[in-house]
Design a protein around this motif. Structure first.
Motif, PDB file in Angstrom:
ATOM      1  N   ARG A 232      45.623  38.914  51.780  1.00 41.91           N
ATOM      2  CA  ARG A 232      45.762  40.327  51.421  1.00 41.91           C
ATOM      3  C   ARG A 232      45.466  40.543  49.940  1.00 41.91           C
ATOM      4  O   ARG A 232      44.774  41.495  49.561  1.00 41.91           O
ATOM      5  CB  ARG A 232      47.173  40.813  51.767  1.00 41.91           C
ATOM      6  N   THR A 233      45.980  39.646  49.098  1.00 43.14           N
ATOM      7  CA  THR A 233      45.739  39.763  47.662  1.00 43.14           C
ATOM      8  C   THR A 233      44.259  39.608  47.349  1.00 43.14           C
ATOM      9  O   THR A 233      43.692  40.366  46.547  1.00 43.14           O
ATOM     10  CB  THR A 233      46.548  38.693  46.898  1.00 43.14           C
ATOM     11  N   LYS A 234      43.613  38.641  47.971  1.00 46.55           N
ATOM     12  CA  LYS A 234      42.175  38.430  47.756  1.00 46.55           C
ATOM     13  C   LYS A 234      41.383  39.673  48.159  1.00 46.55           C
ATOM     14  O   LYS A 234      40.446  40.090  47.461  1.00 46.55           O
ATOM     15  CB  LYS A 234      41.685  37.221  48.560  1.00 46.55           C
ATOM     16  N   ALA A 235      41.773  40.261  49.290  1.00 49.86           N
ATOM     17  CA  ALA A 235      41.077  41.452  49.775  1.00 49.86           C
ATOM     18  C   ALA A 235      41.260  42.626  48.820  1.00 49.86           C
ATOM     19  O   ALA A 235      40.328  43.394  48.558  1.00 49.86           O
ATOM     20  CB  ALA A 235      41.574  41.819  51.169  1.00 49.86           C
ATOM     21  N   LEU A 236      42.470  42.766  48.265  1.00 51.61           N
ATOM     22  CA  LEU A 236      42.727  43.841  47.311  1.00 51.61           C
ATOM     23  C   LEU A 236      41.893  43.670  46.044  1.00 51.61           C
ATOM     24  O   LEU A 236      41.332  44.633  45.513  1.00 51.61           O
ATOM     25  CB  LEU A 236      44.215  43.877  46.953  1.00 51.61           C
ATOM     26  N   PHE A 237      41.803  42.431  45.550  1.00 53.60           N
ATOM     27  CA  PHE A 237      40.997  42.172  44.352  1.00 53.60           C
ATOM     28  C   PHE A 237      39.526  42.479  44.602  1.00 53.60           C
ATOM     29  O   PHE A 237      38.822  42.967  43.715  1.00 53.60           O
ATOM     30  CB  PHE A 237      41.160  40.714  43.915  1.00 53.60           C
ATOM     31  N   ALA A 238      39.057  42.194  45.815  1.00 50.13           N
ATOM     32  CA  ALA A 238      37.657  42.465  46.143  1.00 50.13           C
ATOM     33  C   ALA A 238      37.396  43.958  46.288  1.00 50.13           C
ATOM     34  O   ALA A 238      36.351  44.471  45.869  1.00 50.13           O
ATOM     35  CB  ALA A 238      37.274  41.736  47.429  1.00 50.13           C
ATOM     36  N   LYS A 239      38.358  44.671  46.860  1.00 47.70           N
ATOM     37  CA  LYS A 239      38.197  46.095  47.123  1.00 47.70           C
ATOM     38  C   LYS A 239      38.459  46.943  45.889  1.00 47.70           C
ATOM     39  O   LYS A 239      37.848  48.015  45.705  1.00 47.70           O
ATOM     40  CB  LYS A 239      39.143  46.519  48.255  1.00 47.70           C
ATOM     41  N   LEU A 240      39.357  46.455  45.020  1.00 42.88           N
ATOM     42  CA  LEU A 240      39.766  47.222  43.833  1.00 42.88           C
ATOM     43  C   LEU A 240      39.495  46.404  42.569  1.00 42.88           C
ATOM     44  O   LEU A 240      40.402  45.756  42.019  1.00 42.88           O
ATOM     45  CB  LEU A 240      41.250  47.582  43.924  1.00 42.88           C
ATOM     46  N   PRO A 241      38.269  46.409  42.074  1.00 42.20           N
ATOM     47  CA  PRO A 241      37.920  45.626  40.878  1.00 42.20           C
ATOM     48  C   PRO A 241      38.789  45.954  39.665  1.00 42.20           C
ATOM     49  O   PRO A 241      39.079  45.069  38.859  1.00 42.20           O
ATOM     50  CB  PRO A 241      36.458  46.003  40.625  1.00 42.20           C
ATOM     51  N   LEU A 242      39.201  47.209  39.540  1.00 38.59           N
ATOM     52  CA  LEU A 242      40.040  47.567  38.400  1.00 38.59           C
ATOM     53  C   LEU A 242      41.401  46.874  38.469  1.00 38.59           C
ATOM     54  O   LEU A 242      41.979  46.519  37.434  1.00 38.59           O
ATOM     55  CB  LEU A 242      40.227  49.087  38.342  1.00 38.59           C
ATOM     56  N   LEU A 243      41.893  46.648  39.675  1.00 35.22           N
ATOM     57  CA  LEU A 243      43.145  45.932  39.843  1.00 35.22           C
ATOM     58  C   LEU A 243      42.978  44.485  39.384  1.00 35.22           C
ATOM     59  O   LEU A 243      43.852  43.934  38.696  1.00 35.22           O
ATOM     60  CB  LEU A 243      43.587  45.981  41.303  1.00 35.22           C
TER      61      LEU A 243
END
Length: 505
Positions: A232-243
């Motif tokens: 989930r964390t990896k997916a969030l980093f991929a989807k939200l570059p600003l994050l």
């Protein structure tokens, strides 16, 4: 130095390449990528190995990993959202660097299995004559500029112990690990207890019948807050570059805060030392062992290590932590300082690298046949770790006083690459033949640098690989990395000399 590299030799003034880069670690790859972004494709990269990766290709010992978080220990221009864990392992870092090289199509510019054997500046023709050896065959080519990105910790250092050459068992350095040799059931001796050893020993201790670890000086060790990243964390980093960028910034500033204790006020390190002391208390029960593993210097004076399994490993029943030194090595044994002889089947040198007197210095000749080694006889010096007086058109990546004990070297590397990129553009655009730092600029820079160093924690009295044999600290940058970047950005034409252009034959 080979006669073919003599500065007096005649030759065409048009070089074979605009820039020659040595090494394909983080520094060499970043330099090549930025040259290509500037439309400069006439560069060659010399690599002694068979693949890219530098230290992360060579150091394949069990447990090899980085002690800087993965999201910070990576290129800002080549982000990776799916790092497997907080602290990257050697296989993952090597794969990352191979992918970066592939993505930027650098492989055609790399001469693999080619070892730099010499480089001399030709003053008459204002270029570098470079000699490499491949499969025993030497060849020479020329380049207008030479970038040394061979790394600050690239050349293995072996211990100077009487009788080591007589040992009849298996021997290898941690950076040259023999994966074909099975340690199971063997009597193993590891010399050294530094950054490599604390990763190796916990991995091999369960396999060895007996493991003797020879410690000269204990290191302060703090817990390693490592964990795998969830999908989930990896997916969030991929989807939200600003994050992902915000997370990287959070890590950066957290590490940068350590400078307050390392440089600005070493007294702050006493508070940080409590963490390391508690780490010992929690994992080591025996008072005698506690005394062996507890340093007698202020934390930070030597490299701070991170590990959760070092203390449990050295307290195993089949592991002996030897602190009496080594008197001699015999054909099948090691004799400690008290005369106790211990039988050994395999000897592993976890003794680090030439950090302050890199052997490459003896084969780099500048003006008047001066070598880097001779110029640095009393300790390495450069201007911002990048330019060296008497060595025109020579640029260093991870040169003197660029190391950091608190954060990612990649930040320093990218700062140096940006500086070199601008200087090379100035050299080209001005139509000049050479660019060389002004002697007084380098001298004043190093005077101020050593003054800052004198009040740092690294000057509180311990022995470390940060210091040259003269006592001068030449491996570390005494301050914030953003300060280093700001200084590289402020380099102007007032800091260096551009000489008249060569007349192209």
């Amino acid at each position: 130095m080979s006669e073919t590299l003599s500065n007096s030799l005649p030759g065409a003034t048009r070089p074979d390449y605009g820039t020659a880069i040595v090494g394909t670690g983080f520094g060499g790859l970043a330099m090549a990528i930025k040259l290509r972004e500037d439309g400069q494709n006439d560069f060659v990269i010399i690599e002694r190995g068979s693949s890219v990766g530098g230290t992360w290709r060579d150091n394949q010992y069990p447990g090899a990993a980085c002690d800087v978080p993965s999201h910070l220990y990576s290129f800002s221009f080549a982000p990776k959202s799916d790092w497997s864990r907080v602290y990257p392992t050697q296989p993952e870092l090597h794969a990352y660097l191979r992918k970066v090289a592939d993505d930027h199509q650098l492989l055609p510019n790399i001469q693999f299995n080619s070892t730099l054997t010499g480089a001399a500046f030709d003053e008459q023709n204002q270029l570098w004559r470079i000699e490499v050896s491949s499969a025993g065959v030497k060849r020479t080519f020329t380049a207008r500029a030479l970038v040394l990105a061979n790394g600050g910790l690239a050349e293995p250092k072996l211990p100077d112990v009487p009788g080591v050459e007589k040992f009849a068992g298996k021997t290898f350095h941690s950076s040259q690990w023999d994966h074909g040799f099975d340690l199971t059931g063997k009597r193993v001796a590891v010399i050294g207890t530094g950054a490599s050893a604390i990763q190796i020993v916990p991995q091999i201790a369960p396999k060895a019948a007996q493991l003797d670890v020879y410690q000269r000086t204990p290191n302060w060790i703090i817990p390693r807050p490592d964990r795998p990243y969830s999908e989930r964390t990896k997916a969030l980093f991929a989807k939200l570059p600003l994050l992902r960028l915000a997370y990287r910034a959070f890590i950066y500033w957290g590490h940068e805060a350590r400078v307050f204790g390392l440089v600005l006020n070493p007294g702050f390190m006493k508070l940080f030392q409590k963490i390391a002391e508690r780490h010992i208390d929690r994992q080591v029960a025996d008072p005698a062992m506690k005394a062996k593993v507890t340093p007698d210097y202020l934390i930070g004076c030597r490299r701070i290590l991170i590990s959760n399994d070092w203390y449990p490993a050295v307290t195993r029943p089949n592991v002996s932590l030897v602190t009496e030194g080594i008197r001699e090595i015999r054909e099948h044994s090691v004799v400690d300082g008290n005369g106790v002889e211990r039988p050994v089947d395999c000897l592993i040198f976890a003794t680090g690298f030439y950090a302050t007197e890199n052997p490459i210095g003896s084969i780099i000749q500048g003006r008047g046949d001066v070598t880097l080694a001779s110029e640095w006889a009393n300790g390495e010096e450069a201007y911002l770790g990048t330019l060296v007086k008497k060595f025109p058109n020579l640029f260093l990546i991870v040169g003197p006083n660029t190391g950091v004990g608190h954060t990612s070297m990649v930040f320093i590397i990218e700062s140096q690459v940006a500086m070199i990129r601008r200087l090379l553009a100035d050299l080209r655009n001005s139509g000049s033949g050479t660019l060389e730092v002004r002697s007084e600029v380098q001298d004043e820079f190093n005077r101020r640098l050593q003054a800052h160093m004198s009040t740092s924690v690294w000057s509180t009295g311990c022995k470390s690989w940060y210091k040259h044999r003269s006592g001068k600290i030449t491996a570390l940058w005494p301050g914030f990395t953003f300060s280093f970047r700001r200084q590289t950005e402020k380099v102007t034409a007032r800091d260096y000399v551009l000489e008249k252009p060569v007349a192209v034959a």
